[in-house]
Structures are given as C-alpha cells and as structure tokens.
Design an enzyme around this catalytic site. Sequence first.
Site, short mmCIF file in Angstrom:
data_model
loop_
_atom_site.label_atom_id
_atom_site.label_comp_id
_atom_site.label_asym_id
_atom_site.label_seq_id
_atom_site.Cartn_x
_atom_site.Cartn_y
_atom_site.Cartn_z
N GLY A 1 0.79 -1.23 0.00
CA GLY A 1 0.00 0.00 0.00
C GLY A 1 0.82 1.27 0.00
CG ASP B 1 1.47 3.62 -6.26
OD1 ASP B 1 1.19 4.82 -6.49
OD2 ASP B 1 1.91 2.86 -7.12
N GLY C 1 5.97 -7.34 -2.80
CA GLY C 1 5.48 -7.29 -4.17
C GLY C 1 5.79 -5.98 -4.85
N GLY C 2 5.50 -4.86 -4.18
CA GLY C 2 5.78 -3.56 -4.75
C GLY C 2 7.25 -3.25 -4.82
CE1 TYR D 1 16.85 4.23 -1.54
CE2 TYR D 1 14.94 4.01 -2.96
CZ TYR D 1 15.60 4.66 -1.93
OH TYR D 1 14.99 5.71 -1.29
CE1 TYR E 1 13.09 2.11 -7.40
CE2 TYR E 1 12.46 3.16 -5.34
CZ TYR E 1 12.78 2.02 -6.05
OH TYR E 1 12.78 0.80 -5.43
CE1 TYR F 1 10.31 5.74 -2.42
CE2 TYR F 1 12.22 6.83 -3.34
CZ TYR F 1 11.65 6.05 -2.35
OH TYR F 1 12.41 5.59 -1.30
#
Length: 518
Positions: A111, A113, A180-181, A188, A458, A461
Amino acid sequence: MQQKTSILQLAFLVLISISLAASSSAQPVNKFVQCLTQNLDNSTAISQVIFVPNNPSYPLVLNSRTQNLRFQTPETPHPQVIITPNHESQIQVAIRCAKKNGLQMRIRSGGHDFDGASSVSQDPFFLLDMTNFRSISVDVKSRTAWIGVGAVLGEVYYTVYQANNSLYFPGGSAPTVGVGGLVSGGGYGPFSRKYGLAADHVIDARVIDSNDFFWAIRGGNGASFGVVLSYKVNLVEINPNFTAFNVSRTLEQNAIQLLHKWQFVAPRMPRDLSISAQFATGSARFMAFFQGNVTTLLSLMEQYFPELGVTKEDCQEIRWVDNYAYQYGLSLELTPEFVLGRVNPFLELTPYFKGRSDFVQEPIPEIGIREIWNLFSQRNPGESSMEWTPFGGKMDEIPVSNIPFPHRAGTSFLVVNIASWNSRNATLAQRSINWSRELYRTIGKYIPNTPSNPRGAYVNYRDFDLGINNQKGYTSVKQAKVWGAHYFKSNFDRLVKVKTMVDSQNFFNFEQSIPPYR
C-alpha cells in the site's frame, strides 16, 4: 453439501445486491460477484474472501494498509469489491470474471504507492489485496528464500535473521513496504552499494497466467504484466554486527558545504559503508551504517570525510536487524515489535504527503544546495524532508539492461523529497503540492534532461506529475514514453514488447502501466 453451499452463495449475492443497488456501476459489479461465487470452489469461505461496502469488515480491510491519507478521503474512489485471496485459483477466477464484466483491477501488496495506483481508480474496480500471500521460507543451506508478495520487509528481515543472523535480503529501509511492490520497481536500500537492488537477487517467481516475462517483473512495473504470487531470492552474507551514527548539522555548522562534499565522497566510499544525507527545515542529517567496528569506521571517516567531524561518542554498535529501528530513532529493544508491524507507526506524523524522486549524476553546486535550503525554510518543521541515498559500488557493475531498472553506472545518488500536511484542508494540500513542484523545478536546474538522457525517476516513487495514460481509450506507446522514459530509459521499449506478448488486450492497466503496441 452442494445444495447447502448454493444457498449460502445465494444469500451472499442478495446481500451484495442490496449493498450495490444505489451505485451506477451496480450491474457489472453484481455480475462480477455472481461470477465469482459461481466459479469459486465450493469449499471456499466466500464471506472471508469477498468484501463489499456494506460488510462491517470492509473499512478495516480497505484501510489496513493505508500509508498515505491522501487516498482515504471521502472524495477518493474506493473499490466496489475487495478480494483477499488465500489461494491462487481464486485470483485466476477473479481475473476471468473481471475481464468478462469489464471491471478494472488494482493489486495491493504493502500500500505504499506514492500516487495511489495500487488502490485507487477513476473507473469501477475491484481491489486484489495480497495480504494472505505472506509466507516466508528460508533455506539456510542454499542461501535462498521464497517470499510471498504480501509479506512486508520487516517480516522478511526478522525471519531471515532468526534463521541465520549472517544472512540478509538486500531490500529497502521501511519495514512496512510490501515485497510485491518493492521488487516490481527494483528495490534499493541502505546496502545497495554493496549488494545491488532487491530485484537483482530474484532468481525465480510464481505468477498467475505466466508467460515469458520474468525479466519485466523484476523492476519493470510488475502490475502491468500480471499477478505475482511469490519470489525466490538469493540471500547474501552480512556482518551481523554494525556500527552506526546519526549526526545533524545546521547552517552555522557548514551544513551546505558538508552536503556539497558528501556528493563527492559518499558514492566512492568502501562498500561496507553507506552514508545517507537528509534535509529538513533548519538542519541536515548524516546517517551511516557500517559493517565493521567503531575504530575502523572512524578511520574511514577521517580518510574520506573528516569535515563531518564524527567522534566515537556519535557511534553505536548494533545488530544489522536493529538498523531499521535505529534510523527512526526508536529504542533497539523495540526491534521485533517495529519490524513485524504491518502498519506505518509514523502515519500520524506525515498523514498526507506528495513525494517525488530524482537520480543525480553530477554534483549539485553549492548555489543549488542553498536554493534548496531556502525552499525548506518556507516550510514548518516536520512538514518536508529530502533524502539522498548514495549509489556507486556494486550498482556501477550491473548492466543497465540486466533488469528494467536502468539507473546504474554514472548515477551518484537517488533523491526522494516529501511534502506533507496534517489535515484534509484542500488549500493546505494544494500549497504543499505546489511547494513540492517548485522544489522539483529547482533541483531540475542542475540535472540534465534531454531526449537521449531523460531526467531519471524511481518507479517505486510513483509520480503522476510526469504524465499518465489516457483514462479512456487507447494510449499510444509514444504518449506513455513521456513518463516511461524517466523510469526506465532505454529499457522502456523492451517492456512494451513484453507487454504486447503477455497482455495484448491491456487488462493489467492503470495510470502508468506499460501499454502494448496496438
């Protein structure tokens, strides 16, 4: 038994129909749920897998992984249905039913994102919450682990540490981030200079409707291609004992000059040492983690960065698993509680935020750092932050095309800036977002942005300010490349080819999903 199950399914459908009766999208959603209940295995406890708005558990499930209250307002579009599968067959059924009834899907792991793409859609949608796919199996002998995509990093770190305190999975620094995300964007962390990214260590995966897209799901915006269930990863050897320091410097203590010098030394230090730099209103903070003892760390600091003036009293010896509590200023005794928690403990401090990122190749001059500093002076303490994470080392050695993440050799450090606010006040929110955009423009003065070398960002992000796909109708590859080149650079074209091969009808789509060729 068959008759009893059918009666339960019928009762469940009636409840859902009542719940959705007032919705303009009720008919396709009703058909979607009906399709689910007709095709799920009869042994499935449907009420424990499917949640609709009138279900008392719906708000709890919806908000269980909220990391940014921007996406928890009354104006935020919420899913018509939430599915929390506990078996892969349920995911297969959900995908088939959604395709049949024209319903969008969002996939949520942790969650986190930044722009809500894992849990929000402007079109009618269901949320596939992967919470139950969180098993972690460590094989110490082969130094590998299978990790479910619903596991959060804290669970992974603690499980690996308990199995063998000299093994490590090179992930990120926030314990509540979902695996997963993390992996789908690269992943990194504080030790990327020594080990590379999390996705660099993925050697296998279990996926739904798998075709040959193993390359794409390791850092290439994985939700564009399918549903990943778990990853098999290589674990690396790590010194179980660390030395850390966390020192702050003000303008009067030469913070701007120190930040300028940091850019030249942090990416070039020995790989066992990682020093991040963090801006806040009125001060700069330098945080280090070193795989070694205090004496050796102080010797390296004297050699590479004596201007920072680190002393023995600034340093603390910790276990590697403690570094996550240490960096947030918590007692190390809270390590198990902190890393195993699935809810962001600092949500109250930054409840609403907008984040953006950059990859820096050439040092920002002192005049640029001073401009950034002055922008931070416009904000109240605690409202904004910026972190610089050094690259170099192992990151320079991995080819750009090894996985979709392209920011390798020549990239000195990653920048992430956060503008936060503490209420639903629309004026306050817009002021903060405008400030974030002004900061991004200021940094952009000192970062090249050309067609052959687009300004980096990225993908983990997520930043819709870079551009989004059409909300209705076809999005051309050329249009998507406007935002895609920032994340993936030359790897974007290969991602499009994979997308065309595995999802030519573009079922797995969202605002910044990879489009197929038409």
